[in-house]
Design a protein around this motif. Structure first.
Motif, PDB file in Angstrom:
ATOM      1  N   GLY A 203       0.849  -1.248  -0.102  1.00  0.00           N
ATOM      2  CA  GLY A 203      -0.015  -0.018   0.124  1.00  0.00           C
ATOM      3  C   GLY A 203       1.144   0.685  -0.261  1.00  0.00           C
ATOM      4  N   PHE A 204       1.914   0.863   0.780  1.00  0.00           N
ATOM      5  CA  PHE A 204       2.941   2.362   0.816  1.00  0.00           C
ATOM      6  C   PHE A 204       3.456   2.570  -0.221  1.00  0.00           C
ATOM      7  N   ALA A 205       4.024   1.456  -1.154  1.00  0.00           N
ATOM      8  CA  ALA A 205       3.850   2.006  -2.691  1.00  0.00           C
ATOM      9  C   ALA A 205       3.203   2.176  -3.619  1.00  0.00           C
ATOM     10  N   GLY A 206       2.119   1.486  -3.540  1.00  0.00           N
ATOM     11  CA  GLY A 206       1.159   2.719  -4.904  1.00  0.00           C
ATOM     12  C   GLY A 206       1.459   3.847  -3.841  1.00  0.00           C
ATOM     13  N   ALA A 207       1.135   4.227  -2.950  1.00  0.00           N
ATOM     14  CA  ALA A 207       0.745   5.567  -2.503  1.00  0.00           C
ATOM     15  C   ALA A 207       1.855   6.727  -3.110  1.00  0.00           C
ATOM     16  N   GLY A 209       4.481   6.870  -5.246  1.00  0.00           N
ATOM     17  CA  GLY A 209       5.232   7.297  -6.921  1.00  0.00           C
ATOM     18  C   GLY A 209       6.556   6.414  -6.638  1.00  0.00           C
ATOM     19  N   VAL A 210       7.707   7.527  -6.835  1.00  0.00           N
ATOM     20  CA  VAL A 210       8.485   6.987  -7.741  1.00  0.00           C
ATOM     21  C   VAL A 210       9.082   6.696  -6.130  1.00  0.00           C
ATOM     22  N   GLY A 211       9.071   7.161  -4.744  1.00  0.00           N
ATOM     23  CA  GLY A 211       9.672   6.246  -3.984  1.00  0.00           C
ATOM     24  C   GLY A 211       9.346   5.772  -3.816  1.00  0.00           C
ATOM     25  N   PRO A 215       9.809   1.410   0.143  1.00  0.00           N
ATOM     26  CA  PRO A 215       9.051  -0.246   0.505  1.00  0.00           C
ATOM     27  C   PRO A 215       9.177  -1.604  -0.442  1.00  0.00           C
ATOM     28  N   ILE A 216       9.599  -1.378  -2.139  1.00  0.00           N
ATOM     29  CA  ILE A 216       9.383  -2.634  -2.859  1.00  0.00           C
ATOM     30  C   ILE A 216      10.737  -3.084  -2.413  1.00  0.00           C
ATOM     31  N   PHE A 217      11.577  -2.669  -1.939  1.00  0.00           N
ATOM     32  CA  PHE A 217      13.427  -3.393  -0.707  1.00  0.00           C
ATOM     33  C   PHE A 217      12.790  -4.269   0.550  1.00  0.00           C
ATOM     34  N   ALA A 218      11.479  -3.176   1.383  1.00  0.00           N
ATOM     35  CA  ALA A 218      11.361  -3.985   2.212  1.00  0.00           C
ATOM     36  C   ALA A 218      10.257  -4.589   1.734  1.00  0.00           C
ATOM     37  N   ILE A 219       9.382  -4.829   0.923  1.00  0.00           N
ATOM     38  CA  ILE A 219       8.594  -6.162   0.856  1.00  0.00           C
ATOM     39  C   ILE A 219       9.589  -7.573   0.136  1.00  0.00           C
ATOM     40  N   VAL A 220      10.734  -7.077  -0.766  1.00  0.00           N
ATOM     41  CA  VAL A 220      11.353  -8.438  -0.334  1.00  0.00           C
ATOM     42  C   VAL A 220      12.196  -8.847   0.349  1.00  0.00           C
ATOM     43  N   GLY A 221      12.418  -7.901   1.396  1.00  0.00           N
ATOM     44  CA  GLY A 221      12.988  -8.372   2.886  1.00  0.00           C
ATOM     45  C   GLY A 221      12.161  -9.579   3.716  1.00  0.00           C
TER      46      GLY A 221
END
Lengths: 253, 178, 78
Positions: A203-207, A209-211, A215-221
């Motif tokens: 959800g963070f990643a969706g909100a 934008g470029v940043g 969160p995507i790296f956090a999701i991977v972890g």
């Protein structure tokens, strides 16, 4: 928050619990006891994957195993050794039952990690049935094998005074009946928490934008951690089953 | 957040935000779970586990058989090595015996030849000595004759009247003896 | 207005319930750390005790999961 209002006021439109929705598979809204739902689909996918691994891949019966057969044999050997180490030789009689539990939970957890999948073991109903089945089976085995002698499990004979023994017996009795609760909530809660955390980060990643890179790296972890949790929770559920089985087979401290 | 469930379906209106606590779906989940578990249990206990167990015990048997066989072969190899070693030792002993025999025989022949040679040499030297003695004797006789002749000639030249062959001969014999 | 106060109470309660997870973290760290120090002292015996390690971690972690559950219940089910 059943009374929830002001939805959409926040930029973060995160619904971590939506992934656990149970929906009928073939349309409609009513969920009867027989309606095939996404739970049904993923339960049977789990069964199919296990059957593929343990039946189809081991069909060669080769003395020198292929890669797939090795996997099946390693799973078999792992669970068998666990049952033998914890519950002793008598426990091997219940090996198919424990193998069923282990493979089911393991593959339900792992399949639940696929994107767009549904995690059956994150539902209290599912884990509760699994834990209750273990609890009832183990209690039945204890009473069948030892009759009233099974009650020695609650009587700590090594405690010095009678009063202490009574107190300990109360504690043991309560902890015995809490077992299925903790057994089921540990599994369900762990998976639910992990998947909700992934969804929150998504959800963070969706909100952002470029940043969203962060969160995507956090999701991977977190995803790696969840892979570990999926295996460890299956292991823990199984080994606790073996411990309870051992209590039933050898009561008394 | 619970309001989002309204979009999913109308039935969720009554349900709280956590699908896990929506008790209306429990019979459905439990029913399908039990079906799946029973199916899995039957598949595992009837097909998969006996098969894998049989494969594993077969392999165990094969391996232990192979190990046994290898042990046997190793033992046989050791026995063969032992036999080879004894054969080798025997052969060596035999060879040494033959060599010793040959040496002894040669020694005997040699001794015999030496003895024969010694005997021949002794005979030859005895003969030579005899010949030398003869030669020496004859030489001495010759010397005596020559001496007598010389003496007679001398006496004849000096004192032609006093020449008496017998006296001269005895005188020469006396002198040469001295 | 009353609903707002109730919602506030829910959020505060959920946040407070999450403190329990810290306790579970301490517990799990304790189990794992003590296992590690024991295992370094006697590495030969460590292998057999990994099952015990996981059981201990599971018991410690279960309580954290309970507090997480309470938080979830406050957020979504109350």
């Amino acid at each position: 928050m059943a009374t929830g209002q002001d939805e959409g006021a926040s930029p973060f439109n995160i619904h971590p619990m939506d992934q656990f929705q149970i929906k009928p598979l073939f349309g409609g809204t009513e969920i009867h006891w027989y309606t095939p739902t996404n739970v049904t689909l993923w339960l049977f996918l789990t069964v199919a994957v296990i059957s593929f691994l343990l039946v189809f891949l081991s069909r060669g019966r080769a003395a020198v195993p292929s890669r797939g057969q090795s996997m099946a044999e390693m799973t078999y050997g792992f669970v068998r050794k666990m049952v033998e180490d914890v519950a002793g030789k008598e426990g091997l009689k219940y090996f198919p039952y424990i193998m069923t539990l282990f493979t089911f939970i393991l593959f339900a957890n792992l399949l639940g990690l696929l994107p767009y999948s549904f995690t059956t073991t994150s539902h209290i109903a599912v884990t509760g049935v699994l834990a209750l089945a273990v609890f009832l089976t183990v209690t039945a085995i204890g009473f069948v094998k030892h009759g009233a002698g099974f009650l020695k499990l609650f009587w700590v004979a090594s405690a010095p005074t009678l009063a202490l023994r009574l107190v300990l017996a109360m504690i043991e009795l309560i902890s015995y009946f809490v077992r299925p609760v903790s057994h089921s909530i540990r599994l369900g809660g762990n998976l639910m928490a992990g998947h909700a955390v992934i969804k929150v980060f998504a959800g963070f990643a969706g909100a952002l934008g470029v940043g969203a890179v962060v969160p995507i790296f956090a999701i991977v972890g977190v995803y790696g951690l969840e892979l570990l949790v999926a295996c460890i929770q299956a292991y823990v559920f199984t080994i606790l089953t073996c411990v309870y089985l051992n209590d039933a087979l050898h009561p008394g401290h | 957040m619970a309001t989002t469930t309204e979009a999913a379906n109308g039935a969720a209106d009554a349900a709280p935000g956590m699908p896990q606590l929506d008790f209306s779906t429990f019979p459905n989940q439990i029913f399908w779970l039990v079906v799946a578990l029973v199916a899995l249990y039957l598949i595992l206990s009837r097909v998969a586990l006996p098969r894998i167990g049989a494969v594993l015990s077969d392999r165990h048997e094969t391996i232990s058989n192979d190990l046994e066989q290898a042990q046997e072969l190793k033992q046989r190899a050791e026995e063969a090595e032992e036999a080879y070693k004894t054969a080798l030792a025997d052969a060596r002993a035999e060879a040494q015996r033959i060599a010793a025999d040959a040496r002894a025989e040669i020694q005997k022949d040699l001794d015999k030849a030496i003895a024969k040679a010694d005997a021949e040499i002794a005979a030859k030297s005895a003969e030579s000595e005899k010949r030398i003695a003869e030669i020496r004797d004859s030489a001495a006789d010759d010397v005596a004759i020559v001496a007598k002749d010389v003496a007679a000639a001398l006496v004849g030249a000096v004192l032609p009247s006093a020449s008496n062959d017998a006296d001269i001969a005895s005188a020469v014999t006396d002198r040469t003896k001295g | 207005m009353e609903g707002d106060i109730a919602a506030m109470g829910q959020y505060i309660g959920a946040g407070l319930a999450c403190i329990g997870m810290g306790g579970a973290g301490i517990g799990v760290g304790h189990v794992a750390g003590n296992f590690l120090s024991g295992a370094l002292r006697n590495p030969a015996a460590a292998g057999e005790q990994t099952a015990t390690l996981f059981i201990g971690i599971a018991f410690a972690e279960a309580l954290g999961i309970f507090s997480f559950l309470v938080a979830l219940l406050l957020m979504f089910a109350v």
